[in-house]
Enzyme design. Structure first.
Site, short mmCIF file in Angstrom:
data_model
loop_
_atom_site.label_atom_id
_atom_site.label_comp_id
_atom_site.label_asym_id
_atom_site.label_seq_id
_atom_site.Cartn_x
_atom_site.Cartn_y
_atom_site.Cartn_z
N ASN A 10 1.10 -1.08 -0.05
CA ASN A 10 -0.25 -0.15 0.33
C ASN A 10 0.91 1.16 0.20
O ASN A 10 1.75 1.63 1.46
CB ASN A 10 -0.86 -0.04 1.15
N LYS A 12 -0.06 4.23 -0.11
CA LYS A 12 -0.94 5.24 0.79
C LYS A 12 -0.06 7.18 -0.29
O LYS A 12 -0.68 6.65 -1.37
CB LYS A 12 0.25 5.77 1.66
N HIS A 93 -9.66 0.96 5.19
CA HIS A 93 -8.13 1.23 6.15
C HIS A 93 -8.67 2.50 6.94
O HIS A 93 -8.77 3.00 7.28
CB HIS A 93 -6.99 2.01 5.17
N GLU A 95 -6.28 5.07 7.86
CA GLU A 95 -6.20 5.85 7.69
C GLU A 95 -7.53 6.72 7.22
O GLU A 95 -8.02 8.16 7.05
CB GLU A 95 -5.16 6.10 7.16
N GLU A 163 -4.91 -4.75 10.72
CA GLU A 163 -3.72 -4.03 11.30
C GLU A 163 -4.01 -2.86 12.28
O GLU A 163 -4.76 -1.70 12.54
CB GLU A 163 -3.57 -3.04 10.01
N GLY A 169 3.16 1.95 10.85
CA GLY A 169 4.48 3.51 10.83
C GLY A 169 5.37 3.99 11.89
O GLY A 169 5.89 4.85 11.32
N SER A 209 4.33 -2.20 10.30
CA SER A 209 5.67 -2.05 10.29
C SER A 209 6.20 -3.53 9.72
O SER A 209 6.83 -4.14 10.28
CB SER A 209 5.86 -2.11 12.35
P1 13P Z 1 3.78 0.76 8.11
O1 13P Z 1 3.78 -0.81 6.92
O2 13P Z 1 3.75 1.99 7.01
O3 13P Z 1 3.66 0.17 9.42
O4 13P Z 1 1.65 0.48 7.30
C1 13P Z 1 0.87 -0.53 7.16
C2 13P Z 1 -0.39 0.01 6.26
O5 13P Z 1 -1.38 0.61 6.79
C3 13P Z 1 -0.68 -0.73 5.23
O6 13P Z 1 -1.80 -0.24 5.28
#
Ligand code: 13P
Length: 250
Positions: A10, A12, A93, A95, A163, A169, A209
């Site tokens: 992803n 983002k 997600h 976010e 997640e 992150g 992560s």
């Molecule tokens: P990270 O791997 O950067 O922690 O992000 C995970 C994520 O949100 C994937 O959708």
């Protein structure tokens, strides 16, 4: 049932045209691991170009609107993703749930729209830190699953991604035991909602992560069928070791 491992990047809100070379390198290296399914979800603006740059590669979107078209400035409909060459879409997600106020009902509507348009779906769930600390993470996530899962679906086209928000992150990851507990609970919930056969066929990915060092351990946990990777999916150098870890577990 033996479920194929699935490793999805992803991107983002990262990636300009110059990043297509990384995508090509990722898909080229992934070709050496035919037992692992690979997909990349770049920003909308790169989907068409990525499909053109890596013919045959599986490319997806990061969100879609629940409507097929209409007066929704700035939004992208599922049929538009299909038109751009996408084969899948991420919905729900954290976010989007947190940053754009998306409810379980919104996520369910998006997943249903995506499935009707012919896309596969990765439906995300995950608890915030305070819920993990209060010991209610499993109940919280199972409520998200119950509220977001489409009414009817082909289990081959719907994956769940667990997640934990506090792991995204941050470099923090849950223990393998906590991941296995959550994934097992999600699969049991899917069994209640969609039947045992569907639950057995569905893939449940872990995200938060994931990197080349921890992938083998996380992907080896019970009921973990792959990974949804953010930061470490932006370069072949970081993403390919995760694919290799998944292949080693094949
Ligand atoms: P990270 O791997 O950067 O922690 O992000 C995970 C994520 O949100 C994937 O959708």
């Amino acid at each position: 049932m033996a479920r194929r491992k699935y490793v999805v990047g992803n991107w983002k809100m990262n990636g300009l045209t110059a990043a297509l070379g990384e995508a090509q390198a990722i898909f080229a290296a992934a070709g050496a691991h035919p037992a692992v399914d690979i997909a990349l979800c770049p920003p909308f603006t790169l989907i068409g170009a990525m499909v053109a740059a890596a013919p045959g590669a599986v490319v997806g979107g990061q969100d879609c609107h629940a409507a097929a078209s209409g007066a929704f400035t700035g939004s992208i409909a599922a049929p538009m993703l299909v038109d751009a060459g996408a084969a899948l879409v991420i919905v729900g997600h954290s976010e989007r749930r947190e940053g754009f106020g998306e409810s379980d009902a919104d996520v369910r509507a998006k997943a249903e729209a995506a499935l009707s348009a012919g896309l596969s779906v990765i439906l995300c769930v995950g608890e915030p830190r305070e819920v993990r600390e209060s010991g209610d993470a499993v109940d919280y996530v199972l409520a998200q699953v119950a509220g977001s899962l489409p009414g009817a679906f082909d289990p081959a086209r719907l994956a769940i991604a667990y997640e934990p928000i506090w792991a995204i992150g941050t470099g923090l990851v849950p223990t393998v035991a906590d991941v296995a507990e959550m994934h097992g609970a999600i699969r049991a919930k899917l069994g209640e909602q969609a039947g045992a056969e569907a639950a057995d066929a569905m893939r449940i990915l872990y995200g938060g992560s994931v990197n080349g060092e921890n992938a083998a351990e996380l992907l080896g946990a019970g009921d973990v069928d792959g990974a949804l990777v953010g930061g470490a999916s932006l370069t072949a150098g970081k993403f390919v070791p995760i694919v290799e870890a998944a292949a080693g577990l094949g």
